[in-house]
Design an enzyme around this catalytic site. Structure first.
Site, PDB file in Angstrom:
ATOM      1  N   ASN A   9      43.860 -49.305   4.701  1.00 11.48           N
ATOM      2  CA  ASN A   9      42.925 -48.746   5.684  1.00 11.48           C
ATOM      3  C   ASN A   9      43.242 -47.257   5.788  1.00 11.48           C
ATOM      4  OD1 ASN A   9      41.435 -47.941   7.874  1.00 11.48           O
ATOM      5  ND2 ASN A   9      42.621 -49.104   9.391  1.00 11.48           N
ATOM      6  N   LYS A  11      41.762 -44.960   7.446  1.00  7.27           N
ATOM      7  CA  LYS A  11      41.439 -44.321   8.736  1.00  7.27           C
ATOM      8  C   LYS A  11      40.710 -43.001   8.462  1.00  7.27           C
ATOM      9  CE  LYS A  11      45.282 -46.812  10.657  1.00  7.27           C
ATOM     10  NZ  LYS A  11      46.254 -46.964  11.708  1.00  7.27           N
ATOM     11  N   HIS A 104      39.200 -52.946  14.569  1.00  5.35           N
ATOM     12  CA  HIS A 104      40.538 -52.335  14.487  1.00  5.35           C
ATOM     13  C   HIS A 104      40.946 -51.878  15.892  1.00  5.35           C
ATOM     14  CE1 HIS A 104      43.763 -49.566  13.573  1.00  5.35           C
ATOM     15  NE2 HIS A 104      43.911 -50.264  12.460  1.00  5.35           N
ATOM     16  N   GLU A 106      42.142 -49.273  16.919  1.00  6.88           N
ATOM     17  CA  GLU A 106      41.695 -47.909  17.272  1.00  6.88           C
ATOM     18  C   GLU A 106      40.237 -47.923  17.711  1.00  6.88           C
ATOM     19  OE1 GLU A 106      43.153 -46.254  13.617  1.00  6.88           O
ATOM     20  OE2 GLU A 106      45.188 -46.671  14.331  1.00  6.88           O
ATOM     21  N   GLU A 177      47.425 -57.228  13.907  1.00 10.38           N
ATOM     22  CA  GLU A 177      48.051 -55.909  13.951  1.00 10.38           C
ATOM     23  C   GLU A 177      48.536 -55.625  15.369  1.00 10.38           C
ATOM     24  OE1 GLU A 177      46.504 -53.243  10.485  1.00 10.38           O
ATOM     25  OE2 GLU A 177      45.336 -52.854  12.278  1.00 10.38           O
ATOM     26  N   GLY A 183      51.505 -47.214  13.017  1.00 10.21           N
ATOM     27  CA  GLY A 183      51.808 -45.788  12.875  1.00 10.21           C
ATOM     28  C   GLY A 183      53.066 -45.365  13.606  1.00 10.21           C
ATOM     29  N   SER A 223      52.868 -50.540  10.124  1.00  7.97           N
ATOM     30  CA  SER A 223      54.038 -49.954   9.448  1.00  7.97           C
ATOM     31  C   SER A 223      54.485 -50.749   8.217  1.00  7.97           C
ATOM     32  CB  SER A 223      55.187 -49.768  10.446  1.00  7.97           C
ATOM     33  OG  SER A 223      54.797 -48.884  11.493  1.00  7.97           O
TER      34      SER A 223
HETATM   35  P1  13P Z   1      50.195 -48.061   9.635  1.00 14.53           P
HETATM   36  O1  13P Z   1      50.471 -48.843   8.365  1.00 14.53           O
HETATM   37  O2  13P Z   1      50.078 -46.586   9.394  1.00 14.53           O
HETATM   38  O3  13P Z   1      51.157 -48.437  10.718  1.00 14.53           O
HETATM   39  O4  13P Z   1      48.728 -48.508  10.151  1.00 14.53           O
HETATM   40  C1  13P Z   1      48.450 -49.864  10.272  1.00 14.53           C
HETATM   41  C2  13P Z   1      47.004 -50.039  10.496  1.00 14.53           C
HETATM   42  O5  13P Z   1      46.497 -49.752  11.556  1.00 14.53           O
HETATM   43  C3  13P Z   1      46.201 -50.587   9.385  1.00 14.53           C
HETATM   44  O6  13P Z   1      44.933 -50.945   9.808  1.00 14.53           O
END
Ligand code: 13P
Length: 262
Positions: A9, A11, A104, A106, A177, A183, A223
């Protein structure tokens, strides 16, 4: 045996130029990796990148005839209309996308998408024959207050409400997640991730039956790195990973993909 699903992903990273650069490196390395390609050919694994809308056309064109899957990170539930700034599933399909991320964290927490919005998006994706990666996950405060399972149940059941079990098994991939692990460099332990994925599988079994539950692909995200991929994938109910930061560079995403070969 359920197939593995290894997904990046991106982003809001990798515009068209960076996407073209990523693809020229990643696709040639992917197609040169005999172990990965034979896993894909045998139906044991799929590899996907979820690019920003503006980079999807480049990604689709640059993948050539490789088996890399290209997906979007969001979509609107209507086919078209007065929805400034939005993109529909029908448009994504026209572009050559086959997959889309829905819900997601976010989108839920920064853009305030509700469970009802996400349910409509999932239904629309099914109608467009797009495969959804439907994300669920608790906040740190939920985990600390012991309400992880309640949050997961609410998100999952609201998203999948009244759906046909066959659609769930074939058109929806569920990604767990935990928001506190995204992150932050904090990975949920493999056992914690397994515990929640087992809970999701049980909920699917109770709601749609064992057959659906056994077929549905479950991912862990938060992560994920080349170093922790194998231990996460060793868990019984985890079939793949949804990778943010470590999917942005061809070499680290390839290393994650290699760690998933069986
Ligand atoms: P990270 O791997 O950067 O922690 O992000 C995870 C994520 O939100 C994947 O959709």
């Amino acid at each position: 045996m359920r197939r593995r699903f290894i997904a990046g992903n991106w982003k809001m990273f990798n515009g068209p130029a960076a996407t073209s650069e990523f693809m020229s490196s990643f696709v040639s390395k992917l197609t040169a990796s005999e172990d990965i390609i034979s896993n894909i050919d045998e139906g044991k694994m799929e590899v996907a990148v979820f690019a920003p809308f503006i980079s999807l056309d480049t990604a689709v064109k640059c993948k050539n005839d490789s088996p890399l899957i290209i997906g979007a990170q969001n979509m609107h539930w209507e086919k078209s209309g007065a929805f400034t700034g939005e993109v529909s599933g029908e448009m994504l399909k026209e572009l050559g996308c086959t997959h889309v991320i829905i819900g997601h964290s976010e989108r839920r927490h920064i853009f305030h998408e509700t469970s009802e919005d996400l349910h409509k998006k999932l239904q629309s994706a099914i109608q467009e024959s797009l495969i959804s990666v439907f994300c669920v996950g608790e906040l740190l405060q939920d985990r600390e207050s012991g309400s992880t399972f309640d949050v997961i149940r609410e998100q999952l059941m609201a998203g999948l409400k009244a759906m046909d079990g066959k659609d769930v098994a074939e058109k929806i991939i569920v990604a767990y997640e935990p928001v506190w692990a995204i992150g932050t460099g904090k990975t949920a332990s493999s056992e914690d991730a397994q515990e929640v994925c087992a809970f999701i599988r049980k909920l699917l079994a109770d709601t749609f039956g064992e057959g659906v539950s056994e077929k549905t692909i479950l991912l862990y995200g938060g992560s994920v790195k080349p170093e922790n991929t194998a231990s996460i994938l060793a868990m019984k109910d985890i079939d793949g990973v949804l990778v943010g930061g470590a999917s942005l560079k061809p070499d680290s995403f390839l290393a994650i993909t290699k760690a998933a070969v069986r």
